[in-house]
Design a protein around this motif. Structure first.
Motif, short mmCIF file in Angstrom:
data_model
loop_
_atom_site.label_atom_id
_atom_site.label_comp_id
_atom_site.label_asym_id
_atom_site.label_seq_id
_atom_site.Cartn_x
_atom_site.Cartn_y
_atom_site.Cartn_z
N GLU A 250 -4.59 3.62 6.03
CA GLU A 250 -3.28 4.22 5.76
C GLU A 250 -3.41 5.64 5.22
OE1 GLU A 250 -0.07 2.01 4.21
OE2 GLU A 250 -0.71 0.15 5.19
N ALA A 251 -4.46 5.89 4.43
CA ALA A 251 -4.70 7.25 3.93
C ALA A 251 -5.10 8.18 5.09
CB ALA A 251 -5.77 7.23 2.85
N ARG B 264 -3.96 6.59 -1.17
CA ARG B 264 -3.22 5.33 -1.10
C ARG B 264 -3.72 4.35 -2.15
NH1 ARG B 264 -0.15 8.16 0.99
NH2 ARG B 264 0.85 7.96 3.01
N PRO C 52 1.69 5.54 -1.47
CA PRO C 52 1.09 6.78 -1.94
C PRO C 52 0.87 6.71 -3.45
CG PRO C 52 2.95 7.24 -0.50
CD PRO C 52 2.98 5.77 -0.80
N ILE D 284 -6.48 0.16 3.14
CA ILE D 284 -6.05 1.27 2.29
C ILE D 284 -6.53 2.60 2.89
CG2 ILE D 284 -6.26 2.32 0.00
CD1 ILE D 284 -6.93 -0.53 -1.03
N ILE E 179 0.88 -1.17 0.00
CA ILE E 179 0.00 0.00 0.00
C ILE E 179 0.91 1.21 0.00
CG2 ILE E 179 -1.78 1.28 1.23
CD1 ILE E 179 -2.79 -1.43 2.31
#
Length: 163
Positions: free
Chosen positions: A98-99, A48, A6, A95, A4
């Motif tokens: 993480e964003a 992400r 950017p 996802i 995962i």
């Protein structure tokens, strides 16, 4: 191996659009959320992308917004899409999580998302009171959610517009 990362627009953009079409169909451009995105640019450094063996299998795009007369800054999370072959794996939550971390580290105060409360509630999103946030088009208020990042999402109120 699943990664995962950017978003890198030059590398991922075409694959992300193909994923959106496969996941949502061509009708996704008619949604109210698209009215917010059409006059804005996503934030690749916060968005992400899930990549498996070089293939994009998931994405959470993130967009800057302002809310209310005070034009409070916030981030709009979505669309969140996972390839049909990987749905049901909770990858969308990973996802998006993480964003969210990236948005908080960047100092954004709050996140807004339109989605399924039972799903996104697992990562801290809560449904807003009816009519606390208004959008440029019809929106199912039961799917409008917020989450704290580096600030207090409960302070968001009013019209949601592209930054």
């Amino acid at each position: 191996m699943l990664q995962i990362v950017p978003e890198t627009p030059a590398v991922h953009a075409a694959a992300i659009e193909t994923l959106f079409d496969a996941t949502f169909g061509p009708g996704h451009f008619a949604k109210t959320a698209e009215r917010l995105r059409e006059f804005s640019r996503s934030l690749p450094e916060i968005s992400r992308v899930a990549v498996l063996d070089g293939e994009v299998i998931g994405v959470c795009r993130v967009w800057p917004l302002t809310v209310g007369e005070g034009r409070t800054r916030a981030l709009f999370y979505g669309p969140v899409a996972v390839a049909p072959s990987h749905q049901g794996s909770r990858l969308g939550l990973s996802i998006t999580g993480e964003a969210l971390e990236a948005g908080e580290k960047a100092g954004w105060p709050a996140a807004i998302l339109i989605g399924a409360p039972a799903y996104f509630g697992e990562i801290g999103f809560i449904v807003t009171p009816k009519h606390q946030l208004s959008f440029p088009g019809p929106q199912d208020q039961a799917r409008v959610m917020v989450r704290n990042l580096a600030g207090d999402a409960s302070q968001l109120a009013g019209r949601v517009t592209a930054a």
